[in-house]
Motif scaffolding. Structure first.
Motif, short mmCIF file in Angstrom:
data_model
loop_
_atom_site.label_atom_id
_atom_site.label_comp_id
_atom_site.label_asym_id
_atom_site.label_seq_id
_atom_site.Cartn_x
_atom_site.Cartn_y
_atom_site.Cartn_z
N GLU A 76 0.81 -1.22 0.00
CA GLU A 76 0.00 0.00 0.00
C GLU A 76 0.84 1.27 0.00
OE1 GLU A 76 -3.17 -0.14 -0.46
OE2 GLU A 76 -3.32 -2.30 -0.26
N GLU A 77 2.14 1.16 -0.25
CA GLU A 77 3.00 2.33 -0.16
C GLU A 77 3.56 2.77 -1.50
OE1 GLU A 77 5.98 1.89 2.84
OE2 GLU A 77 4.52 1.52 4.42
N TYR A 78 2.90 2.46 -2.58
CA TYR A 78 3.29 3.05 -3.86
C TYR A 78 2.04 3.51 -4.58
CZ TYR A 78 2.29 -1.42 -6.33
OH TYR A 78 1.73 -2.55 -6.83
N SER A 79 2.20 4.56 -5.35
CA SER A 79 1.06 5.11 -6.07
C SER A 79 1.19 4.79 -7.55
CB SER A 79 0.97 6.62 -5.87
OG SER A 79 2.11 7.24 -6.43
N SER A 80 0.07 4.79 -8.23
CA SER A 80 0.09 4.49 -9.66
C SER A 80 -0.88 5.40 -10.38
CB SER A 80 -0.30 3.02 -9.90
OG SER A 80 -1.60 2.77 -9.40
N SER A 81 -0.60 5.61 -11.66
CA SER A 81 -1.53 6.33 -12.52
C SER A 81 -1.50 5.67 -13.88
CB SER A 81 -1.17 7.81 -12.61
OG SER A 81 0.08 7.96 -13.25
N MET A 82 -2.60 5.77 -14.61
CA MET A 82 -2.72 5.05 -15.87
C MET A 82 -3.52 5.87 -16.86
SD MET A 82 -4.30 1.24 -16.53
CE MET A 82 -5.59 1.51 -15.39
N SER A 83 -3.24 5.66 -18.14
CA SER A 83 -4.04 6.26 -19.20
C SER A 83 -4.28 5.20 -20.27
CB SER A 83 -3.34 7.47 -19.81
OG SER A 83 -2.18 7.06 -20.49
N VAL A 84 -5.34 5.38 -21.03
CA VAL A 84 -5.65 4.48 -22.13
C VAL A 84 -6.02 5.30 -23.35
CG1 VAL A 84 -6.47 2.60 -20.67
CG2 VAL A 84 -8.09 4.26 -21.53
N VAL A 85 -5.89 4.69 -24.52
CA VAL A 85 -6.38 5.30 -25.73
C VAL A 85 -7.82 4.85 -25.90
CG1 VAL A 85 -6.14 5.38 -28.23
CG2 VAL A 85 -4.11 5.34 -26.79
N LEU A 86 -8.73 5.81 -25.93
CA LEU A 86 -10.15 5.49 -26.01
C LEU A 86 -10.49 4.91 -27.37
CD1 LEU A 86 -12.87 5.62 -24.59
CD2 LEU A 86 -13.17 7.90 -25.52
N GLN A 87 -11.13 3.74 -27.33
CA GLN A 87 -11.55 3.11 -28.57
C GLN A 87 -13.06 3.31 -28.70
OE1 GLN A 87 -8.10 -0.22 -28.89
NE2 GLN A 87 -9.98 -0.89 -28.02
N SER A 88 -13.83 2.27 -28.83
CA SER A 88 -15.27 2.41 -29.03
C SER A 88 -16.04 2.49 -27.72
CB SER A 88 -15.79 1.23 -29.86
OG SER A 88 -15.53 0.02 -29.16
N SER A 89 -15.37 2.37 -26.60
CA SER A 89 -16.04 2.34 -25.32
C SER A 89 -16.21 3.74 -24.74
CB SER A 89 -15.24 1.49 -24.33
OG SER A 89 -15.77 1.65 -23.04
N ASP A 98 -7.90 -3.47 -4.00
CA ASP A 98 -6.86 -3.78 -3.01
C ASP A 98 -6.10 -5.07 -3.31
OD1 ASP A 98 -7.36 -1.48 -1.63
OD2 ASP A 98 -8.64 -2.43 -0.14
N SER A 99 -6.80 -6.09 -3.79
CA SER A 99 -6.13 -7.37 -4.04
C SER A 99 -5.29 -7.35 -5.32
CB SER A 99 -7.16 -8.49 -4.12
OG SER A 99 -8.02 -8.29 -5.24
N ASP A 100 -5.45 -6.31 -6.15
CA ASP A 100 -4.71 -6.21 -7.40
C ASP A 100 -3.32 -5.64 -7.25
OD1 ASP A 100 -6.88 -7.20 -8.82
OD2 ASP A 100 -7.65 -5.22 -9.31
N GLN A 101 -3.09 -4.89 -6.17
CA GLN A 101 -1.82 -4.21 -5.97
C GLN A 101 -0.97 -5.01 -4.99
OE1 GLN A 101 -2.11 0.01 -5.46
NE2 GLN A 101 -0.22 0.11 -4.32
N LEU A 102 0.10 -5.61 -5.50
CA LEU A 102 1.03 -6.39 -4.68
C LEU A 102 2.40 -5.73 -4.72
CD1 LEU A 102 0.06 -9.91 -6.09
CD2 LEU A 102 -0.87 -8.78 -4.05
N THR A 103 3.31 -6.15 -3.88
CA THR A 103 4.66 -5.60 -3.94
C THR A 103 5.37 -6.05 -5.22
OG1 THR A 103 5.56 -7.47 -2.69
CG2 THR A 103 4.94 -5.50 -1.44
N SER A 104 4.96 -7.17 -5.79
CA SER A 104 5.63 -7.74 -6.96
C SER A 104 4.92 -7.47 -8.29
CB SER A 104 5.75 -9.25 -6.78
OG SER A 104 4.46 -9.84 -6.63
N SER A 105 3.68 -6.94 -8.24
CA SER A 105 2.93 -6.72 -9.48
C SER A 105 1.69 -5.88 -9.20
CB SER A 105 2.51 -8.06 -10.09
OG SER A 105 1.60 -8.73 -9.23
N ILE A 106 1.08 -5.43 -10.30
CA ILE A 106 -0.21 -4.74 -10.19
C ILE A 106 -1.08 -5.20 -11.35
CG2 ILE A 106 0.57 -2.70 -11.48
CD1 ILE A 106 -1.25 -1.07 -9.52
#
Length: 133
Positions: A76-89, A98-106
């Motif tokens: 819980e001690e790292y932050s993330s940000s993300m962007s996507v290229v909008l398609q048809s959605s 919470d369960s998606d963010q691990l020390t070894s992966s996200i």
């Protein structure tokens, strides 16, 4: 304007302890640096480029797991940000839980359709800041 050209910065007291003052705010620079970034095509499962990514797992349609080469210090001690290229959605609803963010992966889900189903996207980018283990 002054310019400093160096090959390495080392803290005076501790090697990784470098502080920066911007106006009235002073902060430690190390946690603020990007420790991971990635540019990925989920449709063709192609990694365009990255930093600190050992591999990418295509978990399911519209779900990708970025596996770090070097782990983060705490889940819980790292932050993330993300962007996507909008398609048809109309929903770019990128998210993790919470369960998606691990020390070894996200694990991420960058795009959904109007029914809420995850969609693969051709270009998603992400970066994470924080302390490495």
């Amino acid at each position: 304007m002054s310019e400093i050209k160096v090959d390495a910065l080392t803290g005076k007291t501790t090697a990784g302890d470098i502080t920066v003052t911007d106006g009235a705010a002073t902060f430690n620079m190390l946690p603020a640096l990007n420790k991971m970034w990635v540019s990925y095509d989920g449709v063709s499962n192609t990694l365009f480029d990255s930093l600190n990514i050992g591999s990418v797992t295509d978990v399911a349609t519209g779900q990708y797991r970025y596996n770090f080469s070097n782990n983060f210090n705490a889940q819980e001690e790292y932050s993330s940000s993300m962007s996507v290229v909008l398609q048809s959605s109309p929903y770019m609803g990128s998210y993790t839980d919470d369960s998606d963010q691990l020390t070894s992966s996200i694990q991420i889900r960058p795009c959904r359709n109007t029914s809420g189903a995850n969609l693969d996207v051709t270009n998603t980018t992400m970066n994470c800041c924080g302390d490495l283990a």
